[in-house]
Write a protein that holds these residues in place. Sequence first.
Motif, PDB file in Angstrom:
ATOM      1  N   ARG A 141      -0.689  -1.980  -1.192  1.00 49.73           N
ATOM      2  CA  ARG A 141      -1.979  -1.582  -0.614  1.00 49.73           C
ATOM      3  C   ARG A 141      -2.400  -0.184  -1.041  1.00 49.73           C
ATOM      4  O   ARG A 141      -3.259   0.440  -0.418  1.00 49.73           O
ATOM      5  CB  ARG A 141      -1.925  -1.661   0.915  1.00 49.73           C
ATOM      6  CG  ARG A 141      -1.554  -3.028   1.405  1.00 49.73           C
ATOM      7  CD  ARG A 141      -2.438  -3.727   2.355  1.00 49.73           C
ATOM      8  NE  ARG A 141      -3.765  -3.312   2.597  1.00 49.73           N
ATOM      9  CZ  ARG A 141      -4.292  -3.186   3.810  1.00 49.73           C
ATOM     10  NH1 ARG A 141      -3.559  -3.393   4.882  1.00 49.73           N
ATOM     11  NH2 ARG A 141      -5.554  -2.847   3.960  1.00 49.73           N
ATOM     12  N   GLU A 187      -1.970  -0.454   9.939  1.00 53.50           N
ATOM     13  CA  GLU A 187      -1.654  -1.588   9.064  1.00 53.50           C
ATOM     14  C   GLU A 187      -1.769  -1.224   7.591  1.00 53.50           C
ATOM     15  O   GLU A 187      -1.367  -1.997   6.734  1.00 53.50           O
ATOM     16  CB  GLU A 187      -2.568  -2.765   9.392  1.00 53.50           C
ATOM     17  CG  GLU A 187      -2.345  -3.313  10.778  1.00 53.50           C
ATOM     18  CD  GLU A 187      -3.259  -4.472  11.104  1.00 53.50           C
ATOM     19  OE1 GLU A 187      -3.983  -4.947  10.216  1.00 53.50           O
ATOM     20  OE2 GLU A 187      -3.238  -4.902  12.271  1.00 53.50           O
ATOM     21  N   VAL A 243       1.358   0.667   2.732  1.00 57.11           N
ATOM     22  CA  VAL A 243       2.174  -0.536   2.783  1.00 57.11           C
ATOM     23  C   VAL A 243       2.243  -1.069   1.346  1.00 57.11           C
ATOM     24  O   VAL A 243       1.270  -0.977   0.591  1.00 57.11           O
ATOM     25  CB  VAL A 243       1.525  -1.562   3.740  1.00 57.11           C
ATOM     26  CG1 VAL A 243       2.196  -2.913   3.647  1.00 57.11           C
ATOM     27  CG2 VAL A 243       1.520  -1.031   5.166  1.00 57.11           C
ATOM     28  N   ASP A 266      -5.571   3.520   9.447  1.00 54.73           N
ATOM     29  CA  ASP A 266      -5.146   2.409  10.291  1.00 54.73           C
ATOM     30  C   ASP A 266      -3.660   2.135  10.058  1.00 54.73           C
ATOM     31  O   ASP A 266      -3.184   2.153   8.921  1.00 54.73           O
ATOM     32  CB  ASP A 266      -5.980   1.175   9.936  1.00 54.73           C
ATOM     33  CG  ASP A 266      -5.584  -0.044  10.730  1.00 54.73           C
ATOM     34  OD1 ASP A 266      -5.246   0.101  11.918  1.00 54.73           O
ATOM     35  OD2 ASP A 266      -5.612  -1.144  10.157  1.00 54.73           O
ATOM     36  N   THR A 297       2.805   3.012   5.898  1.00 50.64           N
ATOM     37  CA  THR A 297       4.160   2.686   6.345  1.00 50.64           C
ATOM     38  C   THR A 297       4.714   3.670   7.356  1.00 50.64           C
ATOM     39  O   THR A 297       5.730   3.397   7.983  1.00 50.64           O
ATOM     40  CB  THR A 297       5.127   2.637   5.142  1.00 50.64           C
ATOM     41  OG1 THR A 297       5.147   3.924   4.521  1.00 50.64           O
ATOM     42  CG2 THR A 297       4.716   1.580   4.149  1.00 50.64           C
TER      43      THR A 297
END
Length: 85
Positions: A15, A68, A12, A66, A71
């Motif tokens: 990150r 989160e 993301v 994970d 992407t």
Amino acid sequence: MTVALMWEARAVAGRGEDLLAWVRRQEMPKELVRREVLRAPQDRVLVITWWDAAYDAELPELPEPDGELVTRAVHRWRFESVTED
């Protein structure tokens, strides 16, 4: 025969360092010949592992991080060595 497994993920936005840290925490078995971790723009992380095994051998691979953290689903490829340089 040498088999290389490639694992590539895109974090993301912003990150990338978190994804890189996650990859570095993943342990691999002692049978691993070599592991290299690379990064690229757009928060991409690539891991290449080399194994002394048959092309179709069952080999451990890095899991999916994970949802989160990334992407999209991880991309995976398997290659066999054809030359020794």
